[in-house]
Design an enzyme around this catalytic site. Sequence first.
Site, PDB file in Angstrom:
ATOM      1  N   GLU A  60      44.474  66.539  27.188  1.00 54.39           N
ATOM      2  CA  GLU A  60      42.756  67.661  26.599  1.00 54.39           C
ATOM      3  C   GLU A  60      42.770  67.185  25.075  1.00 54.39           C
ATOM      4  OE1 GLU A  60      39.854  69.461  28.472  1.00 54.39           O
ATOM      5  OE2 GLU A  60      39.990  69.631  26.636  1.00 54.39           O
ATOM      6  N   ASP A 110      32.337  65.754  30.904  1.00 47.46           N
ATOM      7  CA  ASP A 110      31.274  65.482  30.079  1.00 47.46           C
ATOM      8  C   ASP A 110      29.738  66.287  29.649  1.00 47.46           C
ATOM      9  OD1 ASP A 110      32.519  62.670  29.136  1.00 47.46           O
ATOM     10  OD2 ASP A 110      31.561  61.783  31.120  1.00 47.46           O
TER      11      ASP A 110
HETATM   12  C1  LIG Z   1      33.736  70.733  31.816  1.00 42.62           C
HETATM   13  S1  LIG Z   1      35.508  70.667  31.856  1.00 42.62           S
HETATM   14  C2  LIG Z   1      36.557  70.697  32.857  1.00 42.62           C
HETATM   15  C3  LIG Z   1      37.576  71.083  33.046  1.00 42.62           C
HETATM   16  C4  LIG Z   1      38.214  70.940  33.845  1.00 42.62           C
HETATM   17  N1  LIG Z   1      38.483  69.640  34.158  1.00 42.62           N
HETATM   18  C5  LIG Z   1      37.670  71.463  35.225  1.00 42.62           C
HETATM   19  O1  LIG Z   1      37.257  71.047  36.002  1.00 42.62           O
HETATM   20  O2  LIG Z   1      37.810  72.607  35.381  1.00 42.62           O
HETATM   21  C6  LIG Z   1      35.458  69.213  30.649  1.00 42.62           C
HETATM   22  C7  LIG Z   1      36.774  68.914  29.717  1.00 42.62           C
HETATM   23  O3  LIG Z   1      36.739  67.660  28.744  1.00 42.62           O
HETATM   24  C8  LIG Z   1      37.304  67.730  27.888  1.00 42.62           C
HETATM   25  N2  LIG Z   1      36.614  66.627  27.568  1.00 42.62           N
HETATM   26  C9  LIG Z   1      35.867  66.466  27.134  1.00 42.62           C
HETATM   27  N3  LIG Z   1      36.168  64.657  26.290  1.00 42.62           N
HETATM   28  C10 LIG Z   1      37.112  65.230  26.353  1.00 42.62           C
HETATM   29  C11 LIG Z   1      38.239  63.617  25.651  1.00 42.62           C
HETATM   30  N4  LIG Z   1      37.668  62.706  24.774  1.00 42.62           N
HETATM   31  N5  LIG Z   1      39.355  63.622  25.697  1.00 42.62           N
HETATM   32  C12 LIG Z   1      39.786  64.866  26.428  1.00 42.62           C
HETATM   33  N6  LIG Z   1      39.582  65.674  27.063  1.00 42.62           N
HETATM   34  C13 LIG Z   1      38.069  66.117  27.159  1.00 42.62           C
HETATM   35  C14 LIG Z   1      36.589  68.905  27.567  1.00 42.62           C
HETATM   36  O4  LIG Z   1      37.140  69.881  26.264  1.00 42.62           O
HETATM   37  C15 LIG Z   1      36.760  70.229  28.484  1.00 42.62           C
HETATM   38  O5  LIG Z   1      38.074  71.356  28.765  1.00 42.62           O
END
Ligand SMILES: C[S@@+](CC[C@H](N)C(=O)[O-])C[C@H]1O[C@@H](n2cnc3c(N)ncnc32)[C@H](O)[C@@H]1O
Length: 201
Positions: A60, A110
């Site tokens: 994350e 995303d």
């Molecule tokens: C819309 S949230 C969804 C969170 C979780 N997966 C859920 O379904 O509740 C997208 C997540 O992806 C993370 N994220 C975005 N780009 C990332 C990257 N390059 N590497 C790791 N995490 C990333 C963001 O910080 C965020 O916590």
Amino acid sequence: MQERVRYDLMAPRPPEEGPIDLEAEVRGEGPIELDIGFGRGMSVFTRIEAAPDARVLGIEIKAKWATKVERRRARRELEGVTIWAADARSTLARSGPDGCVARVSVHFPDPWWKKRHTKRRVLQPAFLDTLARLMRPGGELFVQTDVPDRHDLYVRLAREHEAFEVLDDALADNPFGGVSNREKRAIEDGLPIHRLLARRR
Ligand SMILES: C[S@@+](CC[C@H](N)C(=O)[O-])C[C@H]1O[C@@H](n2cnc3c(N)ncnc32)[C@H](O)[C@@H]1O
């Protein structure tokens, strides 16, 4: 005044530089599974509950969430879970060995809609190249979102990638039981969820 918590200093991190050996760095012994961008972490905990013999690596980018989820992991003494605060793209690009990953879940990725933020997106052809290298033949890639356009994009990217075969682009349910925070919320709100399952050829 309340002291500012320096999550960036406290967060659990992958090795700082050079190649990363996932077999050695990921806690446990079972098949390695990745949870990319786990946010508040529910999917990590529900997945290890559903598959106690797996070892789940959650990556994350937000240090705050990674720190909090790691605290919960440690409190529960979960030996099959490893949590890293990192950009999954650059971290996995230097990870190996090839073919060591059995399953990848990307739940509701995303959350950026502006064109100028396209570069931030995780699910891009270069990331699929990385996953294709790391995944073993027959390994599964699961992506779910509540944004129909994004789902179409992810399906197209998977179809266009020679290493992946799309098994189902309209799954009614999450096949792996790793329910994420956003998924739970979408279900409670009655929002449709678009799910994609692809297999590493
Ligand atoms: C819309 S949230 C969804 C969170 C979780 N997966 C859920 O379904 O509740 C997208 C997540 O992806 C993370 N994220 C975005 N780009 C990332 C990257 N390059 N590497 C790791 N995490 C990333 C963001 O910080 C965020 O916590």
